[in-house]
Design an enzyme around this catalytic site. Structure first.
Site, PDB file in Angstrom:
ATOM      1  N   LYS A 193       3.492   1.634  -3.787  1.00  0.00           N
ATOM      2  CA  LYS A 193       2.884   0.921  -4.907  1.00  0.00           C
ATOM      3  C   LYS A 193       3.650   1.084  -6.224  1.00  0.00           C
ATOM      4  CE  LYS A 193      -1.830   0.701  -3.133  1.00  0.00           C
ATOM      5  NZ  LYS A 193      -3.266   0.897  -3.415  1.00  0.00           N
TER       6      LYS A 193
ATOM      7  N   ASN B 138       0.364  -3.684  -6.109  1.00  0.00           N
ATOM      8  CA  ASN B 138      -0.138  -3.777  -4.729  1.00  0.00           C
ATOM      9  C   ASN B 138      -0.134  -5.217  -4.231  1.00  0.00           C
ATOM     10  OD1 ASN B 138      -2.546  -4.644  -6.301  1.00  0.00           O
ATOM     11  ND2 ASN B 138      -3.576  -4.549  -4.308  1.00  0.00           N
TER      12      ASN B 138
ATOM     13  N   THR C 243       0.843  -1.199   0.000  1.00  0.00           N
ATOM     14  CA  THR C 243       0.000   0.000   0.000  1.00  0.00           C
ATOM     15  C   THR C 243       0.875   1.245   0.000  1.00  0.00           C
ATOM     16  OG1 THR C 243      -1.937   1.021   1.042  1.00  0.00           O
ATOM     17  CG2 THR C 243      -0.268   0.113   2.526  1.00  0.00           C
TER      18      THR C 243
ATOM     19  N   ASP D 205      -5.750  -4.210  -7.168  1.00  0.00           N
ATOM     20  CA  ASP D 205      -6.569  -3.061  -6.757  1.00  0.00           C
ATOM     21  C   ASP D 205      -7.687  -2.786  -7.757  1.00  0.00           C
ATOM     22  OD1 ASP D 205      -5.692  -2.195  -4.279  1.00  0.00           O
ATOM     23  OD2 ASP D 205      -4.165  -0.852  -5.089  1.00  0.00           O
TER      24      ASP D 205
ATOM     25  N   ALA E 189      -3.391  11.055  -8.300  1.00  0.00           N
ATOM     26  CA  ALA E 189      -2.738  10.603  -9.534  1.00  0.00           C
ATOM     27  C   ALA E 189      -1.572   9.664  -9.236  1.00  0.00           C
ATOM     28  CB  ALA E 189      -2.249  11.808 -10.342  1.00  0.00           C
ATOM     29  N   GLY E 190      -1.663   8.931  -8.129  1.00  0.00           N
ATOM     30  CA  GLY E 190      -0.599   8.001  -7.757  1.00  0.00           C
ATOM     31  C   GLY E 190      -0.883   6.579  -8.209  1.00  0.00           C
ATOM     32  N   GLY E 191      -0.332   5.607  -7.468  1.00  0.00           N
ATOM     33  CA  GLY E 191      -0.482   4.215  -7.834  1.00  0.00           C
ATOM     34  C   GLY E 191      -1.922   3.740  -7.825  1.00  0.00           C
TER      35      GLY E 191
END
Length: 304
Positions: free
Chosen positions: A69, A90, A65, A106, A131-133
């Site tokens: 990620k 993940n 998490t 995910d 706008a991440g993993g």
């Protein structure tokens, strides 16, 4: 009966995970499957610490998490097609030869949360906060499986949105065309016609009180969309369980899905990766969901 030498460990690795409800759920599944595994929380300050633990001989599997990620990917031996496509990981499992392989489950949790809440958003515009993993998994679920060709993004940094766009374009060319729109101001949000309002909205960022001008503007834009046509709001954050964004959505009459449900919907694929298809078929899903909800209800740290 398994001997003590057979015991293995699998983990939730990240930062700020010490009060996670994951151990109860995963231990319920492991015990039900007769696996001599113990699920532990790995709250560590660096991705190198994660990899050190994952390379121990008693490693059975890992859930990854925030904030690892994406950073964990360069440290793994292999990435499967899903992790490569999304550029986010993940889930880590062992190959038959003992290599550490990165995957992504995910997107399955996001897809099933939205689709089971309402199928009416298929083909309609959507909105992602962040706008991440996790956002990469959300884009993949929305575009490739819900046919949402227009996806709005609310995020603090334009550079992160540009990177997200670049990753999504790698697979959008072979699927539905993607129109990813970065919303930077309230003026821009107001310019979107009502009929092009997002139906599915997915939050992928931690719950924090907005303080900077950019953060306050982002919070205002989200509230503005909640005041328009109603759809479904999924907040992947569940610490606290009732986030600021969930409160705002509910106040405006939006049907909401809590982030804890993402855990339940992706269990099947996670254990397929860790144990193989045949073993994963034996998962008592109703028992796992019951354990998930009970753990969430009894956890004082997320029920603030």
């Amino acid at each position: 009966m398994s001997s003590s030498s057979d015991k293995k460990y699998y983990y939730l690795a990240g930062q700020g995970v010490r009060h996670s409800i994951a151990p109860t759920v995963h231990q319920t599944v492991a015990d039900s499957l007769g696996l001599p595994w113990e699920f532990q929380l790995l709250d560590v300050p660096s991705v190198e610490d994660v990899i050190t633990t994952f390379r121990r001989p008693d490693f059975a599997g890992g859930v990854v998490t925030m904030p690892y990620k994406q950073t964990i990917m360069a440290h793994l031996d292999e990435l499967d097609d899903v992790a490569t496509t999304l550029n986010a990981c993940n889930n880590v499992y062992l190959s038959p030869t003992g290599k550490l392989v990165g995957s992504n489950t995910d997107w399955i949790g996001i897809l099933e949360c939205l689709r089971n809440a309402s199928p009416d958003g298929q083909g309609k515009p959507a909105l992602i906060i962040g706008a991440g993993g996790a956002a990469r998994a959300a884009v993949y679920a929305l575009l490739s499986h819900l046919n949402c060709g227009t996806i709005y993004i609310i995020n603090r940094l334009a550079s992160e949105v540009e990177a997200l766009q670049a990753d999504a374009e790698k697979y959008s060319a072979t699927r539905k065309a993607l129109k990813l729109i970065y919303i930077e101001s309230m003026e821009q949000a107001r310019s979107i016609p009502v009929e092009e309002s997002p139906f599915y909205i997915v939050g992928t960022v931690p719950d924090f009180e907005p303080k900077t001008e950019t953060e306050l503007e982002a919070a205002s834009m989200l509230r503005y969309f909640f005041e328009r046509e109603k759809g479904v709001f999924l907040d992947m954050c569940f610490n606290p369980r009732n986030t600021r964004s969930l409160k705002a959505a509910r106040e405006n009459g939006w049907p909401c899905v809590e982030g804890i449900n993402i855990i339940g919907w992706q269990i099947g694929q996670q254990y397929t990766n860790w144990t193989g298809k045949e073993k994963a078929k034996q998962i008592p899903h109703e028992k796992a969901w019951e354990a998930l909800r009970t753990a969430a209800d009894k956890n004082p740290f997320i029920n603030k």
